[in-house]
Design a protein around this motif. Structure first.
Motif, PDB file in Angstrom:
ATOM      1  N   THR A   1       0.874  -1.249   0.235  1.00  0.00           N
ATOM      2  CA  THR A   1      -0.111  -0.023   0.028  1.00  0.00           C
ATOM      3  C   THR A   1       1.075   1.312   0.055  1.00  0.00           C
ATOM      4  OG1 THR A   1      -0.046  -0.267   2.368  1.00  0.00           O
ATOM      5  CG2 THR A   1      -1.984  -1.153   1.151  1.00  0.00           C
ATOM      6  N   VAL A   2       2.066   1.061   0.472  1.00  0.00           N
ATOM      7  CA  VAL A   2       3.058   2.438   0.312  1.00  0.00           C
ATOM      8  C   VAL A   2       3.340   2.791  -0.967  1.00  0.00           C
ATOM      9  CG1 VAL A   2       5.236   3.089   1.037  1.00  0.00           C
ATOM     10  CG2 VAL A   2       3.952   1.679   2.488  1.00  0.00           C
ATOM     11  N   ASN A   3       3.544   1.799  -1.858  1.00  0.00           N
ATOM     12  CA  ASN A   3       3.841   2.261  -3.217  1.00  0.00           C
ATOM     13  C   ASN A   3       2.625   1.499  -4.150  1.00  0.00           C
ATOM     14  OD1 ASN A   3       4.744   2.842  -5.660  1.00  0.00           O
ATOM     15  ND2 ASN A   3       6.614   2.319  -5.475  1.00  0.00           N
ATOM     16  N   PRO A   4       1.472   1.865  -4.394  1.00  0.00           N
ATOM     17  CA  PRO A   4       0.632   1.303  -5.342  1.00  0.00           C
ATOM     18  C   PRO A   4       1.149   0.986  -6.732  1.00  0.00           C
ATOM     19  CG  PRO A   4      -0.142   3.062  -4.533  1.00  0.00           C
ATOM     20  CD  PRO A   4       1.198   3.005  -3.914  1.00  0.00           C
ATOM     21  N   ALA A   5       2.092   1.587  -7.115  1.00  0.00           N
ATOM     22  CA  ALA A   5       2.585   1.291  -8.482  1.00  0.00           C
ATOM     23  C   ALA A   5       3.355   0.120  -8.657  1.00  0.00           C
ATOM     24  CB  ALA A   5       3.489   2.511  -8.971  1.00  0.00           C
ATOM     25  N   LEU A   6       3.704  -0.538  -7.637  1.00  0.00           N
ATOM     26  CA  LEU A   6       4.524  -1.832  -7.595  1.00  0.00           C
ATOM     27  C   LEU A   6       3.465  -2.988  -7.654  1.00  0.00           C
ATOM     28  CD1 LEU A   6       6.995  -1.205  -4.775  1.00  0.00           C
ATOM     29  CD2 LEU A   6       7.555  -1.092  -7.169  1.00  0.00           C
ATOM     30  N   ASP A   7       3.986  -3.862  -8.433  1.00  0.00           N
ATOM     31  CA  ASP A   7       3.346  -4.920  -8.770  1.00  0.00           C
ATOM     32  C   ASP A   7       3.418  -6.026  -7.718  1.00  0.00           C
ATOM     33  OD1 ASP A   7       1.941  -4.038 -11.001  1.00  0.00           O
ATOM     34  OD2 ASP A   7       3.500  -4.627 -12.350  1.00  0.00           O
ATOM     35  N   ASN A   8       2.579  -6.747  -7.265  1.00  0.00           N
ATOM     36  CA  ASN A   8       2.989  -8.006  -6.321  1.00  0.00           C
ATOM     37  C   ASN A   8       3.024  -9.123  -7.281  1.00  0.00           C
ATOM     38  OD1 ASN A   8       2.818 -10.159  -4.827  1.00  0.00           O
ATOM     39  ND2 ASN A   8       1.098  -9.471  -3.363  1.00  0.00           N
ATOM     40  N   ARG A   9       4.176  -9.722  -7.279  1.00  0.00           N
ATOM     41  CA  ARG A   9       4.568 -10.766  -8.249  1.00  0.00           C
ATOM     42  C   ARG A   9       4.178 -12.120  -7.635  1.00  0.00           C
ATOM     43  NH1 ARG A   9       9.539  -8.170 -11.127  1.00  0.00           N
ATOM     44  NH2 ARG A   9       8.569  -6.499 -12.332  1.00  0.00           N
ATOM     45  N   GLY A  10       3.820 -12.214  -6.561  1.00  0.00           N
ATOM     46  CA  GLY A  10       3.385 -13.512  -5.638  1.00  0.00           C
ATOM     47  C   GLY A  10       4.523 -14.102  -5.185  1.00  0.00           C
ATOM     48  N   VAL A  11       4.230 -15.328  -4.564  1.00  0.00           N
ATOM     49  CA  VAL A  11       5.370 -16.345  -3.923  1.00  0.00           C
ATOM     50  C   VAL A  11       5.607 -17.274  -5.135  1.00  0.00           C
ATOM     51  CG1 VAL A  11       5.831 -18.065  -2.323  1.00  0.00           C
ATOM     52  CG2 VAL A  11       4.225 -16.053  -1.736  1.00  0.00           C
ATOM     53  N   ARG A  12       7.101 -17.293  -5.295  1.00  0.00           N
ATOM     54  CA  ARG A  12       7.589 -18.161  -6.177  1.00  0.00           C
ATOM     55  C   ARG A  12       8.574 -19.336  -5.455  1.00  0.00           C
ATOM     56  NH1 ARG A  12       7.849 -14.700 -11.059  1.00  0.00           N
ATOM     57  NH2 ARG A  12       5.659 -14.106 -11.240  1.00  0.00           N
ATOM     58  N   MET A  13       8.490 -20.348  -5.844  1.00  0.00           N
ATOM     59  CA  MET A  13       9.353 -21.451  -5.473  1.00  0.00           C
ATOM     60  C   MET A  13      10.298 -21.972  -6.399  1.00  0.00           C
ATOM     61  SD  MET A  13       6.561 -23.532  -3.090  1.00  0.00           S
ATOM     62  CE  MET A  13       7.691 -24.384  -2.128  1.00  0.00           C
ATOM     63  N   ALA A  14      11.594 -22.064  -5.955  1.00  0.00           N
ATOM     64  CA  ALA A  14      12.529 -22.696  -7.120  1.00  0.00           C
ATOM     65  C   ALA A  14      13.758 -22.832  -6.249  1.00  0.00           C
ATOM     66  CB  ALA A  14      12.911 -21.301  -8.012  1.00  0.00           C
TER      67      ALA A  14
ATOM     68  N   GLU B   1      13.076 -10.361  -2.572  1.00  0.00           N
ATOM     69  CA  GLU B   1      13.505  -9.279  -3.423  1.00  0.00           C
ATOM     70  C   GLU B   1      12.683  -7.830  -3.425  1.00  0.00           C
ATOM     71  OE1 GLU B   1      13.883  -8.085  -8.400  1.00  0.00           O
ATOM     72  OE2 GLU B   1      13.925 -10.209  -7.445  1.00  0.00           O
ATOM     73  N   VAL B   2      12.998  -6.868  -2.884  1.00  0.00           N
ATOM     74  CA  VAL B   2      12.119  -5.850  -2.566  1.00  0.00           C
ATOM     75  C   VAL B   2      12.286  -4.727  -3.578  1.00  0.00           C
ATOM     76  CG1 VAL B   2      11.926  -6.238  -0.034  1.00  0.00           C
ATOM     77  CG2 VAL B   2      13.561  -4.662  -0.762  1.00  0.00           C
ATOM     78  N   SER B   3      13.161  -4.483  -4.228  1.00  0.00           N
ATOM     79  CA  SER B   3      13.481  -3.487  -5.284  1.00  0.00           C
ATOM     80  C   SER B   3      14.545  -3.835  -6.256  1.00  0.00           C
ATOM     81  CB  SER B   3      13.525  -2.091  -4.537  1.00  0.00           C
ATOM     82  OG  SER B   3      12.860  -1.604  -3.987  1.00  0.00           O
ATOM     83  N   THR B   4      14.630  -3.037  -7.126  1.00  0.00           N
ATOM     84  CA  THR B   4      15.682  -3.206  -8.100  1.00  0.00           C
ATOM     85  C   THR B   4      16.386  -1.816  -8.328  1.00  0.00           C
ATOM     86  OG1 THR B   4      14.342  -2.660  -9.946  1.00  0.00           O
ATOM     87  CG2 THR B   4      14.734  -5.319  -9.488  1.00  0.00           C
ATOM     88  N   LEU B   5      17.762  -1.863  -8.101  1.00  0.00           N
ATOM     89  CA  LEU B   5      18.598  -0.663  -8.070  1.00  0.00           C
ATOM     90  C   LEU B   5      18.837  -0.185  -9.701  1.00  0.00           C
ATOM     91  CD1 LEU B   5      21.298  -1.596  -5.859  1.00  0.00           C
ATOM     92  CD2 LEU B   5      19.332  -0.374  -5.033  1.00  0.00           C
TER      93      LEU B   5
END
Length: 75
Positions: free
Chosen positions: A1-14, A30-34
């Motif tokens: 909710t802090v940044n509604p422009a970000l997409d929630n890509r969900g949980v992935r297993m690998a 992974e919270v961000s990309t530099l």
């Protein structure tokens, strides 16, 4: 909710190398990309970092609580 422009890509297993072979519960977040200038600006804000930390803490606590309830183990 802090940044509604970000997409929630969900949980992935690998089989991520940093997690394979761990002998304890582990997560990789992974919270961000530099390489994204907008995200870099957000990451320079202490309040935003606090929100990330709180969200991670809430998620881990919720997972742990649900896990212990489903297995009958104590918390």
């Amino acid at each position: 909710t802090v940044n509604p422009a970000l997409d929630n890509r969900g949980v992935r297993m690998a089989p991520f190398l940093v997690l394979v072979g761990t002998e304890m519960p582990a997560i990789l977040v992974e919270v961000s990309t530099l390489s994204n200038e907008e995200e870099v600006e957000l990451l320079s804000n202490p309040d935003y970092l606090e929100e990330i930390a709180l969200a991670l803490s809430r998620g881990i606590r919720a997972y742990s609580s649900n896990f212990h309830r489903s297995t009958g183990k104590g918390g």
